[in-house]
Motif scaffolding. Sequence first.
Motif, PDB file in Angstrom:
ATOM      1  N   ILE A  44       0.844  -1.196   0.000  1.00  0.00           N
ATOM      2  CA  ILE A  44       0.000   0.000   0.000  1.00  0.00           C
ATOM      3  C   ILE A  44       0.880   1.247   0.000  1.00  0.00           C
ATOM      4  CG2 ILE A  44      -1.668   1.334   1.360  1.00  0.00           C
ATOM      5  CD1 ILE A  44      -2.934  -1.356   2.165  1.00  0.00           C
ATOM      6  N   GLN A  45       1.970   1.213   0.746  1.00  0.00           N
ATOM      7  CA  GLN A  45       2.886   2.359   0.798  1.00  0.00           C
ATOM      8  C   GLN A  45       3.524   2.610  -0.570  1.00  0.00           C
ATOM      9  OE1 GLN A  45       3.288   4.522   3.447  1.00  0.00           O
ATOM     10  NE2 GLN A  45       4.264   5.698   1.819  1.00  0.00           N
ATOM     11  N   GLU A  46       3.908   1.548  -1.274  1.00  0.00           N
ATOM     12  CA  GLU A  46       4.485   1.708  -2.613  1.00  0.00           C
ATOM     13  C   GLU A  46       3.464   2.321  -3.569  1.00  0.00           C
ATOM     14  OE1 GLU A  46       7.746  -1.729  -3.429  1.00  0.00           O
ATOM     15  OE2 GLU A  46       5.724  -2.454  -2.953  1.00  0.00           O
ATOM     16  N   LEU A  47       2.220   1.848  -3.492  1.00  0.00           N
ATOM     17  CA  LEU A  47       1.165   2.405  -4.349  1.00  0.00           C
ATOM     18  C   LEU A  47       0.942   3.878  -4.036  1.00  0.00           C
ATOM     19  CD1 LEU A  47      -1.333  -0.571  -4.324  1.00  0.00           C
ATOM     20  CD2 LEU A  47      -0.218   0.392  -6.350  1.00  0.00           C
ATOM     21  N   GLU A  48       0.940   4.189  -2.753  1.00  0.00           N
ATOM     22  CA  GLU A  48       0.783   5.590  -2.346  1.00  0.00           C
ATOM     23  C   GLU A  48       1.917   6.444  -2.918  1.00  0.00           C
ATOM     24  OE1 GLU A  48       0.700   8.057   1.810  1.00  0.00           O
ATOM     25  OE2 GLU A  48      -0.303   6.107   1.806  1.00  0.00           O
ATOM     26  N   ASN A  49       3.126   5.920  -2.871  1.00  0.00           N
ATOM     27  CA  ASN A  49       4.279   6.642  -3.427  1.00  0.00           C
ATOM     28  C   ASN A  49       4.171   6.787  -4.945  1.00  0.00           C
ATOM     29  OD1 ASN A  49       5.377   6.911  -0.867  1.00  0.00           O
ATOM     30  ND2 ASN A  49       6.713   5.134  -1.100  1.00  0.00           N
ATOM     31  N   LEU A  50       3.625   5.780  -5.611  1.00  0.00           N
ATOM     32  CA  LEU A  50       3.474   5.833  -7.065  1.00  0.00           C
ATOM     33  C   LEU A  50       2.488   6.919  -7.503  1.00  0.00           C
ATOM     34  CD1 LEU A  50       3.549   2.058  -8.097  1.00  0.00           C
ATOM     35  CD2 LEU A  50       5.294   3.809  -8.533  1.00  0.00           C
ATOM     36  N   LEU A  51       1.642   7.353  -6.585  1.00  0.00           N
ATOM     37  CA  LEU A  51       0.695   8.423  -6.915  1.00  0.00           C
ATOM     38  C   LEU A  51       1.408   9.762  -7.116  1.00  0.00           C
ATOM     39  CD1 LEU A  51      -2.318   7.552  -4.588  1.00  0.00           C
ATOM     40  CD2 LEU A  51      -2.019   7.031  -7.013  1.00  0.00           C
ATOM     41  N   GLU A  52       2.694   9.797  -6.822  1.00  0.00           N
ATOM     42  CA  GLU A  52       3.489  11.004  -7.057  1.00  0.00           C
ATOM     43  C   GLU A  52       4.225  10.948  -8.390  1.00  0.00           C
ATOM     44  OE1 GLU A  52       5.987  11.458  -3.613  1.00  0.00           O
ATOM     45  OE2 GLU A  52       4.275  11.483  -2.258  1.00  0.00           O
ATOM     46  N   THR A  73      -6.687   4.501   2.395  1.00  0.00           N
ATOM     47  CA  THR A  73      -5.981   4.995   3.576  1.00  0.00           C
ATOM     48  C   THR A  73      -6.055   6.518   3.547  1.00  0.00           C
ATOM     49  OG1 THR A  73      -3.828   5.228   2.489  1.00  0.00           O
ATOM     50  CG2 THR A  73      -4.325   3.066   3.464  1.00  0.00           C
ATOM     51  N   LYS A  74      -5.749   7.134   4.663  1.00  0.00           N
ATOM     52  CA  LYS A  74      -5.753   8.600   4.691  1.00  0.00           C
ATOM     53  C   LYS A  74      -4.774   9.168   3.670  1.00  0.00           C
ATOM     54  CE  LYS A  74      -7.221   9.247   9.466  1.00  0.00           C
ATOM     55  NZ  LYS A  74      -6.865   9.739  10.800  1.00  0.00           N
ATOM     56  N   GLY A  75      -3.601   8.540   3.576  1.00  0.00           N
ATOM     57  CA  GLY A  75      -2.582   9.004   2.639  1.00  0.00           C
ATOM     58  C   GLY A  75      -3.031   8.889   1.194  1.00  0.00           C
ATOM     59  N   ILE A  76      -3.657   7.763   0.851  1.00  0.00           N
ATOM     60  CA  ILE A  76      -4.131   7.565  -0.524  1.00  0.00           C
ATOM     61  C   ILE A  76      -5.237   8.558  -0.851  1.00  0.00           C
ATOM     62  CG2 ILE A  76      -5.459   5.980  -1.994  1.00  0.00           C
ATOM     63  CD1 ILE A  76      -3.681   3.702  -0.940  1.00  0.00           C
ATOM     64  N   ILE A  77      -6.195   8.731   0.052  1.00  0.00           N
ATOM     65  CA  ILE A  77      -7.289   9.679  -0.194  1.00  0.00           C
ATOM     66  C   ILE A  77      -6.741  11.091  -0.357  1.00  0.00           C
ATOM     67  CG2 ILE A  77      -9.367  10.741   0.795  1.00  0.00           C
ATOM     68  CD1 ILE A  77      -9.816   7.894  -0.329  1.00  0.00           C
ATOM     69  N   LYS A  78      -5.769  11.455   0.455  1.00  0.00           N
ATOM     70  CA  LYS A  78      -5.168  12.790   0.357  1.00  0.00           C
ATOM     71  C   LYS A  78      -4.509  12.990  -1.017  1.00  0.00           C
ATOM     72  CE  LYS A  78      -1.956  15.924   2.586  1.00  0.00           C
ATOM     73  NZ  LYS A  78      -0.532  15.981   2.591  1.00  0.00           N
ATOM     74  N   LYS A  79      -3.748  11.992  -1.448  1.00  0.00           N
ATOM     75  CA  LYS A  79      -3.065  12.107  -2.742  1.00  0.00           C
ATOM     76  C   LYS A  79      -4.057  12.070  -3.901  1.00  0.00           C
ATOM     77  CE  LYS A  79       1.458  10.797  -1.234  1.00  0.00           C
ATOM     78  NZ  LYS A  79       2.605   9.942  -1.345  1.00  0.00           N
ATOM     79  N   LEU A  80      -5.102  11.264  -3.774  1.00  0.00           N
ATOM     80  CA  LEU A  80      -6.135  11.242  -4.813  1.00  0.00           C
ATOM     81  C   LEU A  80      -6.822  12.600  -4.905  1.00  0.00           C
ATOM     82  CD1 LEU A  80      -7.821   7.758  -4.259  1.00  0.00           C
ATOM     83  CD2 LEU A  80      -6.332   8.442  -6.143  1.00  0.00           C
ATOM     84  N   LEU A 102      -9.397  10.366 -13.673  1.00  0.00           N
ATOM     85  CA  LEU A 102      -9.212   9.022 -13.122  1.00  0.00           C
ATOM     86  C   LEU A 102      -9.095   9.061 -11.599  1.00  0.00           C
ATOM     87  CD1 LEU A 102      -8.986   6.019 -13.522  1.00  0.00           C
ATOM     88  CD2 LEU A 102      -6.555   6.313 -14.039  1.00  0.00           C
ATOM     89  N   ALA A 103      -8.472  10.094 -11.072  1.00  0.00           N
ATOM     90  CA  ALA A 103      -8.385  10.230  -9.613  1.00  0.00           C
ATOM     91  C   ALA A 103      -9.789  10.365  -9.012  1.00  0.00           C
ATOM     92  CB  ALA A 103      -7.525  11.432  -9.240  1.00  0.00           C
ATOM     93  N   ILE A 104     -10.631  11.157  -9.667  1.00  0.00           N
ATOM     94  CA  ILE A 104     -12.014  11.336  -9.190  1.00  0.00           C
ATOM     95  C   ILE A 104     -12.773  10.017  -9.293  1.00  0.00           C
ATOM     96  CG2 ILE A 104     -14.238  12.455  -9.682  1.00  0.00           C
ATOM     97  CD1 ILE A 104     -12.530  14.931 -10.615  1.00  0.00           C
ATOM     98  N   ALA A 105     -12.658   9.334 -10.431  1.00  0.00           N
ATOM     99  CA  ALA A 105     -13.343   8.050 -10.611  1.00  0.00           C
ATOM    100  C   ALA A 105     -12.888   7.049  -9.545  1.00  0.00           C
ATOM    101  CB  ALA A 105     -13.069   7.508 -12.014  1.00  0.00           C
ATOM    102  N   THR A 106     -11.604   7.055  -9.237  1.00  0.00           N
ATOM    103  CA  THR A 106     -11.071   6.150  -8.215  1.00  0.00           C
ATOM    104  C   THR A 106     -11.648   6.496  -6.847  1.00  0.00           C
ATOM    105  OG1 THR A 106      -9.023   5.891  -9.490  1.00  0.00           O
ATOM    106  CG2 THR A 106      -8.951   5.241  -7.164  1.00  0.00           C
ATOM    107  N   MET A 107     -11.744   7.777  -6.547  1.00  0.00           N
ATOM    108  CA  MET A 107     -12.320   8.189  -5.263  1.00  0.00           C
ATOM    109  C   MET A 107     -13.783   7.774  -5.155  1.00  0.00           C
ATOM    110  SD  MET A 107     -10.513  11.897  -4.726  1.00  0.00           S
ATOM    111  CE  MET A 107     -11.039  12.123  -3.018  1.00  0.00           C
TER     112      MET A 107
END
Length: 140
Positions: A44-52, A73-80, A102-107
């Motif tokens: 999950i942390q790697e995926l969160e980092n890939l959002l950058e 996660t809070k981090g993923i929602i924040k980055k999305l 795509l970020a909106i669709a994912t959210m």
Amino acid sequence: MILQICCLKLYSRKKITDQSLEIKIIQEEQNEYSKKIEEGQCSIQELENLLEENNPIVLYHALTHIGKEGLRTKGIIKKLSELSSKREPQDKLIGHYKVGDLAIATMIKLGEKEDEITGFKILDKFEKKMVFRLFEEIKW
């Protein structure tokens, strides 16, 4: 004069070769990330980092995987949420779609309420339709 032309041609070939090598390295990295994501080998942390990442193909795979797996996660929602505002020409993802779409669709897939998504609130009626269309086209 002839020497200058020869040197210019050699420089141009070297520059093209350097650019080709750089493109090849980028493609290999994006293939590596995409494969790792698709095989479920990213934490999950790697995926969160890939959002950058700035690479739209890597972002596409990371975002769709997050949506498919329901990784919230809070981090993923924040980055999305940050990505949801990416609507400039340089933010092009696929066809007419932008990274923000795509970020909106994912959210939305993760259960966020549309009217609480920063990037969604600023869209006009047509753009909102496009986000819903993208949502339907993705094989979550």
